[in-house]
Design an enzyme around this catalytic site. Structure first.
Site, mmCIF file in Angstrom:
data_model
loop_
_atom_site.group_PDB
_atom_site.id
_atom_site.type_symbol
_atom_site.label_atom_id
_atom_site.label_comp_id
_atom_site.label_asym_id
_atom_site.label_seq_id
_atom_site.Cartn_x
_atom_site.Cartn_y
_atom_site.Cartn_z
ATOM 1 N N LYS A 85 0.863 -1.188 0.000
ATOM 2 C CA LYS A 85 0.000 0.000 0.000
ATOM 3 C C LYS A 85 0.898 1.236 0.000
ATOM 4 C CE LYS A 85 -3.765 -0.210 2.664
ATOM 5 N NZ LYS A 85 -4.596 -0.463 3.874
HETATM 6 O O1 G3P Z 1 -7.113 0.348 5.633
HETATM 7 C C1 G3P Z 1 -7.319 1.710 5.492
HETATM 8 C C2 G3P Z 1 -8.687 2.218 5.694
HETATM 9 O O2 G3P Z 1 -9.603 1.201 5.720
HETATM 10 C C3 G3P Z 1 -8.855 3.177 6.823
HETATM 11 O O3 G3P Z 1 -10.041 2.973 7.477
HETATM 12 O O4 G3P Z 1 -11.472 2.938 9.409
HETATM 13 O O5 G3P Z 1 -9.244 4.028 9.596
HETATM 14 O O6 G3P Z 1 -11.043 5.098 8.247
HETATM 15 P P1 G3P Z 1 -10.469 3.813 8.750
#
Ligand code: G3P
Length: 225
Positions: A85
């Protein structure tokens, strides 16, 4: 549509794999930090458990050269089914171009705008990850941004697919599945809500109770007359 678990907790990952048709696991530095353990110990454990399914691991260096070095190590230690990533920012685009030259698979992450995702796709990203809920939190429409990004990719003949991320509720996920995005990655908390609910549980329990009233408790279609 592929379904990924957005988490680094091996027990949560094991549980979801046991019950649901899952295609892989996505992690990020925040999720790894929540385990409180050495990153590669956690990631090797996940890799051993999921076999050849795709695993997503984020590079954390501030500069392109560092991201590329991280990517090489991640793939060396965790295998080619591991995608790196890379944040969709200028240093990240520079890193992506090098990874593309080296044949290392990567995704463009931290995508808040269509143009960020489009540039990552043009750099050769296999997936791009719009952060649906975080976009919503900024006062925009995260689902719509994700769908616009899908259009931008398709209408320009690029090979990337979405891995839509950052969800807070079932509705956001469902809308993207309905539109046929390539994949979504979902936290264990949101996973639990995708297919469940009190009304559904009550309906299933009522079937069991009705059957038990006919045959007696503990009797099923396996052993009834
Ligand atoms: O994996 C990255 C992404 O899913 C971030 O999610 O829940 O931290 O906004 P969140």
């Amino acid at each position: 549509m592929n379904l990924f678990i957005d988490n680094a907790d091996i027990s949560a990952i094991r549980h979801i794999y046991e019950y649901y048709p899952v295609d892989g696991v996505s992690t990020n530095p925040t999720l790894l930090s929540r385990t409180g353990r050495a990153p590669f110990a956690v990631l090797r454990e996940i890799r051993d458990f999921i076999g050849a399914d795709e695993l997503f691991v984020q590079a954390v260096s501030p500069d392109a050269a560092g991201m590329v070095r991280e990517a090489r190590r991640i793939v060396r230690e965790l295998g080619e089914e591991t995608l790196i990533k890379i944040p969709a920012v200028p240093e990240g685009y520079k890193a992506m171009k090098e990874l593309e030259r080296e044949g290392i698979r990567f995704i463009g992450t931290a995508v808040y705008t269509v143009m960020q995702g489009f540039i990552a796709a043009k750099c050769g990203a296999e997936y791009v990850a719009p952060y649906v809920n975080r976009i919503d939190s900024m006062g925009f429409d995260g689902v719509q941004v994700a769908l616009d990004l899908q259009d931008a990719i398709d209408n320009n003949g690029l090979d990337s697919g979405l891995i839509a991320a950052s969800f807070r509720n079932t509705q956001q996920v469902m809308e993207l599945i309905r539109c046929g995005v390539k994949s979504v990655t979902v936290s264990p908390e949101v996973f639990a809500g995708l297919t469940g609910g009190a009304m559904i549980d009550a309906a299933v329990e009522k079937f069991s109770a009705d059957f038990a009233s006919l045959t007696g408790k503990g009797v099923t279609m396996e052993n009834c007359d």
